[in-house]
Design an enzyme around this catalytic site. Sequence first.
Site, PDB file in Angstrom:
ATOM      1  N   ASP A  17       0.821  -1.205   0.000  1.00 14.66           N
ATOM      2  CA  ASP A  17       0.000   0.000   0.000  1.00 14.66           C
ATOM      3  C   ASP A  17       0.860   1.261   0.000  1.00 14.66           C
ATOM      4  N   LYS A  43     -11.374   5.085  -7.277  1.00 15.04           N
ATOM      5  CA  LYS A  43     -11.912   5.893  -8.376  1.00 15.04           C
ATOM      6  C   LYS A  43     -13.420   5.795  -8.589  1.00 15.04           C
ATOM      7  N   SER A  73      -7.629  13.887 -13.606  1.00 20.41           N
ATOM      8  CA  SER A  73      -8.863  13.593 -14.337  1.00 20.41           C
ATOM      9  C   SER A  73      -9.501  14.887 -14.830  1.00 20.41           C
ATOM     10  N   ALA A  74     -10.248  14.770 -15.913  1.00 20.64           N
ATOM     11  CA  ALA A  74     -11.013  15.900 -16.430  1.00 20.64           C
ATOM     12  C   ALA A  74     -12.035  16.395 -15.412  1.00 20.64           C
ATOM     13  N   THR A  75     -12.304  15.563 -14.420  1.00 18.96           N
ATOM     14  CA  THR A  75     -13.268  15.929 -13.394  1.00 18.96           C
ATOM     15  C   THR A  75     -12.849  17.197 -12.637  1.00 18.96           C
ATOM     16  N   TYR A 130     -14.311  12.024  -4.840  1.00 16.41           N
ATOM     17  CA  TYR A 130     -13.286  11.477  -5.745  1.00 16.41           C
ATOM     18  C   TYR A 130     -12.675  12.613  -6.564  1.00 16.41           C
ATOM     19  N   LYS A 136      -8.723  14.494  -6.527  1.00 13.55           N
ATOM     20  CA  LYS A 136      -7.798  14.734  -7.654  1.00 13.55           C
ATOM     21  C   LYS A 136      -7.373  16.199  -7.667  1.00 13.55           C
ATOM     22  N   PHE A 177      -9.296  12.106 -19.919  1.00 16.31           N
ATOM     23  CA  PHE A 177     -10.723  12.219 -20.203  1.00 16.31           C
ATOM     24  C   PHE A 177     -11.341  10.820 -19.978  1.00 16.31           C
ATOM     25  N   LEU A 234     -19.583   3.776 -18.571  1.00 19.47           N
ATOM     26  CA  LEU A 234     -20.384   3.384 -19.733  1.00 19.47           C
ATOM     27  C   LEU A 234     -19.851   2.162 -20.482  1.00 19.47           C
ATOM     28  N   ARG A 276     -28.187  10.978 -14.214  1.00 24.11           N
ATOM     29  CA  ARG A 276     -27.452  10.538 -13.027  1.00 24.11           C
ATOM     30  C   ARG A 276     -26.984  11.791 -12.276  1.00 24.11           C
TER      31      ARG A 276
HETATM   32  P1  NAD Z   1      -7.923   0.939 -11.283  1.00 25.93           P
HETATM   33  O1  NAD Z   1      -8.754   0.871 -10.046  1.00 25.93           O
HETATM   34  O2  NAD Z   1      -8.078  -0.142 -12.281  1.00 25.93           O
HETATM   35  O3  NAD Z   1      -6.380   1.039 -10.868  1.00 25.93           O
HETATM   36  C1  NAD Z   1      -5.952   1.647  -9.675  1.00 25.93           C
HETATM   37  C2  NAD Z   1      -5.042   0.648  -8.975  1.00 25.93           C
HETATM   38  O4  NAD Z   1      -4.576   1.223  -7.758  1.00 25.93           O
HETATM   39  C3  NAD Z   1      -5.747  -0.652  -8.620  1.00 25.93           C
HETATM   40  O5  NAD Z   1      -4.991  -1.726  -9.113  1.00 25.93           O
HETATM   41  C4  NAD Z   1      -5.796  -0.652  -7.094  1.00 25.93           C
HETATM   42  O6  NAD Z   1      -5.706  -1.953  -6.564  1.00 25.93           O
HETATM   43  C5  NAD Z   1      -4.596   0.215  -6.756  1.00 25.93           C
HETATM   44  N1  NAD Z   1      -4.680   0.921  -5.467  1.00 25.93           N
HETATM   45  C6  NAD Z   1      -5.689   1.639  -4.967  1.00 25.93           C
HETATM   46  N2  NAD Z   1      -5.370   2.152  -3.775  1.00 25.93           N
HETATM   47  C7  NAD Z   1      -4.099   1.755  -3.508  1.00 25.93           C
HETATM   48  C8  NAD Z   1      -3.204   1.954  -2.433  1.00 25.93           C
HETATM   49  N3  NAD Z   1      -3.563   2.671  -1.362  1.00 25.93           N
HETATM   50  N4  NAD Z   1      -1.976   1.397  -2.474  1.00 25.93           N
HETATM   51  C9  NAD Z   1      -1.615   0.648  -3.550  1.00 25.93           C
HETATM   52  N5  NAD Z   1      -2.411   0.409  -4.597  1.00 25.93           N
HETATM   53  C10 NAD Z   1      -3.648   0.962  -4.574  1.00 25.93           C
HETATM   54  O7  NAD Z   1      -8.166   2.363 -11.944  1.00 25.93           O
HETATM   55  P2  NAD Z   1      -7.683   2.920 -13.348  1.00 25.93           P
HETATM   56  O8  NAD Z   1      -8.886   3.135 -14.174  1.00 25.93           O
HETATM   57  O9  NAD Z   1      -6.567   2.118 -13.872  1.00 25.93           O
HETATM   58  O10 NAD Z   1      -7.175   4.346 -12.901  1.00 25.93           O
HETATM   59  C11 NAD Z   1      -5.821   4.613 -12.606  1.00 25.93           C
HETATM   60  C12 NAD Z   1      -5.711   6.049 -12.114  1.00 25.93           C
HETATM   61  O11 NAD Z   1      -6.235   6.938 -13.106  1.00 25.93           O
HETATM   62  C13 NAD Z   1      -6.517   6.317 -10.839  1.00 25.93           C
HETATM   63  O12 NAD Z   1      -5.789   7.211 -10.030  1.00 25.93           O
HETATM   64  C14 NAD Z   1      -7.767   6.979 -11.362  1.00 25.93           C
HETATM   65  O13 NAD Z   1      -8.365   7.823 -10.420  1.00 25.93           O
HETATM   66  C15 NAD Z   1      -7.225   7.769 -12.547  1.00 25.93           C
HETATM   67  N6  NAD Z   1      -8.249   8.059 -13.550  1.00 25.93           N
HETATM   68  C16 NAD Z   1      -8.966   7.029 -14.104  1.00 25.93           C
HETATM   69  C17 NAD Z   1      -9.961   7.311 -15.042  1.00 25.93           C
HETATM   70  C18 NAD Z   1     -10.783   6.209 -15.658  1.00 25.93           C
HETATM   71  O14 NAD Z   1     -11.795   6.505 -16.276  1.00 25.93           O
HETATM   72  N7  NAD Z   1     -10.403   4.946 -15.554  1.00 25.93           N
HETATM   73  C19 NAD Z   1     -10.208   8.641 -15.430  1.00 25.93           C
HETATM   74  C20 NAD Z   1      -9.450   9.657 -14.863  1.00 25.93           C
HETATM   75  C21 NAD Z   1      -8.462   9.352 -13.919  1.00 25.93           C
HETATM   76  C1  UD1 Z   2     -16.990   9.386 -14.500  1.00 19.05           C
HETATM   77  C2  UD1 Z   2     -16.735  10.325 -13.357  1.00 19.05           C
HETATM   78  C3  UD1 Z   2     -15.337  10.876 -13.440  1.00 19.05           C
HETATM   79  C4  UD1 Z   2     -14.319   9.759 -13.495  1.00 19.05           C
HETATM   80  C5  UD1 Z   2     -14.655   8.831 -14.651  1.00 19.05           C
HETATM   81  C6  UD1 Z   2     -13.771   7.629 -14.652  1.00 19.05           C
HETATM   82  C7  UD1 Z   2     -18.926  11.262 -12.781  1.00 19.05           C
HETATM   83  C8  UD1 Z   2     -19.736  12.510 -12.712  1.00 19.05           C
HETATM   84  N1  UD1 Z   2     -17.716  11.399 -13.347  1.00 19.05           N
HETATM   85  O1  UD1 Z   2     -16.918  10.143 -15.700  1.00 19.05           O
HETATM   86  O2  UD1 Z   2     -15.075  11.661 -12.298  1.00 19.05           O
HETATM   87  O3  UD1 Z   2     -13.014  10.275 -13.663  1.00 19.05           O
HETATM   88  O4  UD1 Z   2     -16.022   8.383 -14.525  1.00 19.05           O
HETATM   89  O5  UD1 Z   2     -13.988   6.812 -13.554  1.00 19.05           O
HETATM   90  O6  UD1 Z   2     -19.347  10.210 -12.359  1.00 19.05           O
HETATM   91  N2  UD1 Z   2     -23.709   6.515 -18.751  1.00 19.05           N
HETATM   92  C9  UD1 Z   2     -24.934   5.954 -19.003  1.00 19.05           C
HETATM   93  N3  UD1 Z   2     -25.193   4.723 -18.463  1.00 19.05           N
HETATM   94  C10 UD1 Z   2     -24.302   4.045 -17.697  1.00 19.05           C
HETATM   95  C11 UD1 Z   2     -23.039   4.655 -17.439  1.00 19.05           C
HETATM   96  C12 UD1 Z   2     -22.786   5.891 -17.981  1.00 19.05           C
HETATM   97  O7  UD1 Z   2     -25.769   6.516 -19.694  1.00 19.05           O
HETATM   98  O8  UD1 Z   2     -24.618   2.954 -17.213  1.00 19.05           O
HETATM   99  C13 UD1 Z   2     -23.398   7.835 -19.356  1.00 19.05           C
HETATM  100  C14 UD1 Z   2     -23.097   8.938 -18.364  1.00 19.05           C
HETATM  101  O9  UD1 Z   2     -24.262   9.590 -17.977  1.00 19.05           O
HETATM  102  C15 UD1 Z   2     -22.147   9.824 -19.191  1.00 19.05           C
HETATM  103  C16 UD1 Z   2     -21.397   8.830 -20.083  1.00 19.05           C
HETATM  104  O10 UD1 Z   2     -22.220   7.664 -20.126  1.00 19.05           O
HETATM  105  O11 UD1 Z   2     -22.868  10.698 -20.010  1.00 19.05           O
HETATM  106  C17 UD1 Z   2     -20.027   8.460 -19.556  1.00 19.05           C
HETATM  107  O12 UD1 Z   2     -20.155   8.013 -18.198  1.00 19.05           O
HETATM  108  P1  UD1 Z   2     -18.947   7.370 -17.384  1.00 19.05           P
HETATM  109  O13 UD1 Z   2     -18.324   6.307 -18.189  1.00 19.05           O
HETATM  110  O14 UD1 Z   2     -19.449   7.021 -16.023  1.00 19.05           O
HETATM  111  O15 UD1 Z   2     -17.884   8.539 -17.299  1.00 19.05           O
HETATM  112  P2  UD1 Z   2     -18.042  10.046 -16.756  1.00 19.05           P
HETATM  113  O16 UD1 Z   2     -19.340  10.266 -16.114  1.00 19.05           O
HETATM  114  O17 UD1 Z   2     -17.657  10.965 -17.854  1.00 19.05           O
END
Ligand code: NAD
Ligand code: UD1
Length: 358
Positions: A73, A99, A139-141, A165, A169, A194, A216, A311
Site C-alpha cells: 500500500d 476511483k 482527471s477531467a473531473t 473522488y 484529484k 478524459f 459506460l 445521473r
Molecule cells: P484501477 O482501479 O483499475 O487502478 C488503480 C489501482 O490502484 C488498482 O490496481 C488498485 O488496486 C490500486 N490501489 C488503490 N489504492 C491503492 C493503495 N492505497 N496502495 C496501492 N495500490 C492501490 O483504476 P484505473 O482506471 O486504472 O485508474 C488509474 C488512475 O487513473 C486512478 O488514479 C484513477 O483515479 C485515474 N483516472 C482514471 C480514469 C478512468 O476513467 N479509468 C479517469 C481519470 C483518472
Molecule cells: C466518471 C466520473 C469521473 C471519473 C470517470 C472515470 C462522474 C460525474 N464522473 O466520468 O469523475 O473520472 O467516470 O472513472 O461520475 N452513462 C450511461 N449509463 C451508464 C453509465 C454511464 O448513460 O450505465 C453515461 C453517463 O451519464 C455519461 C457517459 O455515459 O454521459 C459516460 O459516463 P462514465 O463512463 O461514467 O464517465 P463520466 O461520467 O464521464
Amino acid sequence: MKNNNISSSLIPHPSSLILVTGGAGYIGSHTLIELDKAGFDFIVLDNLSNSSEKAIRRVEKIINKKIPFVKGDIRDKKLLREIFKENKIDSVIHFAGLKAVGESVEKPLEYYENNVCGTNNLLEVMKEFGVKKFVFSSSATVYGEPDKMPVTEDMQTGVGITNPYGRSKYMIEEILKDLFISDNSWKIAILRYFNPVGAHESGMIGEDPEGIPNNLMPFITQVAVGKLPKLRVFGGDYPTHDGTGVRDYIHVMDLANAHVKALEYLNNNNDLNEPLIVNLGTGQGYSVLDMVKAFERASGVKIPYEIVDRRPGDIAKIYANPNKAKELLGWEAKRGIDEMCESAWNWQSKNPKGYKGE
Ligand code: NAD
Ligand code: UD1
C-alpha cells in the site's frame, strides 16, 4: 529485505527504474506494455484492492519478461522506504487510487485517506530519497462543469466538482503545485485523463470492474456478453445532438503511450518552471448513443437500452482541447471510436468473467 511481500529475487537494480503504483489496474497494466516497448524498466506496487495479480502475469506474457511486483500500500511508509532503499528508483508513475465516484460520496474519508494522504505519503518518501520525478493520474473531473468547450488546461479547476473522488484529484494537483513552489528541482507531470476505454489488441488485459460497472463502456460490454440485461442511458434531454451526455473517449493504449511521452519530457527538460499539466483526450465528443451504435458496429451485437433519469452529478458535455499535449509532448491520440469499441469487445468476449474467469 524484511517485507515478505517483496519477491526480492525478482527485483533488478538497473541504473534507472520507474516505480509504477497501481500498475495492476486498468490503465496501469496497459501502460506497463508501452513503458517496456520504450525500453524503461519498472517495478509495480499495488495493494490489489481493485485489481488482480493476474493482470500483471498477463502483461508478463505480452512483453515476455518478468515484472517485479510488490503487493502493498502507498500508505505504508515503512514498505515504501524499503522499496526505495532496495531499488535505484529514478521516477514514479502514480496510478494508485480509489476511483468510484458514487462510493466516494458514501465514504469520503476513505477516499481522502487513500488518495490524498496516500499520495502525500508517497511524495514524502520520494523526498527523503531524493527522487523528484513524478507523473500523476489526474482527471477531467477537476474542471467541474466548464462553461467553454473544448476544455483547455488554463481553465478554472476545483469549482463545481460534485464528489469527493473528483475533489481528491483537485487537492492532489494543488499539493503538487505547492511542492514545486517549495522546491523547483521537482519534475512533475499532471495528466488529466478524459474517458479511457478499450483494451490492448491481444485481448489479454482490459477493464475488469468489481460488481456492476459505473462507467459506460464496461456496462455496454457486459450487456453484450449477457451479464447485464440492458443499458440504462442516464438522461435523454441534455442540450447535445441527441439528448444524451457527450464525453471525450480515449483508447487506453493511446493514454498509455502518453505516459511514456510525459516521462521523456520530464527526462529531457531540466529547466521546467512549473509542473507540466496536460489534457489527454482526442478532442472529439461522442454521445452515449454514438457509443452504443459504434459498439454495435464493432461487435455485431445489439445493445438493448432504455433512457432513464439523469445521473446526479453528471454534466451534459465535456471534451478536451488536446493541443498542449501535441505541442509539448509530440503526443496525440491515434485510435478512433471503432478501434476503441473493437478492442473493448475483443477483451470482454475473450474474458466474459474478466480475470476471475481464468
Ligand atoms: P484501477 O482501479 O483499475 O487502478 C488503480 C489501482 O490502484 C488498482 O490496481 C488498485 O488496486 C490500486 N490501489 C488503490 N489504492 C491503492 C493503495 N492505497 N496502495 C496501492 N495500490 C492501490 O483504476 P484505473 O482506471 O486504472 O485508474 C488509474 C488512475 O487513473 C486512478 O488514479 C484513477 O483515479 C485515474 N483516472 C482514471 C480514469 C478512468 O476513467 N479509468 C479517469 C481519470 C483518472
Ligand atoms: C466518471 C466520473 C469521473 C471519473 C470517470 C472515470 C462522474 C460525474 N464522473 O466520468 O469523475 O473520472 O467516470 O472513472 O461520475 N452513462 C450511461 N449509463 C451508464 C453509465 C454511464 O448513460 O450505465 C453515461 C453517463 O451519464 C455519461 C457517459 O455515459 O454521459 C459516460 O459516463 P462514465 O463512463 O461514467 O464517465 P463520466 O461520467 O464521464
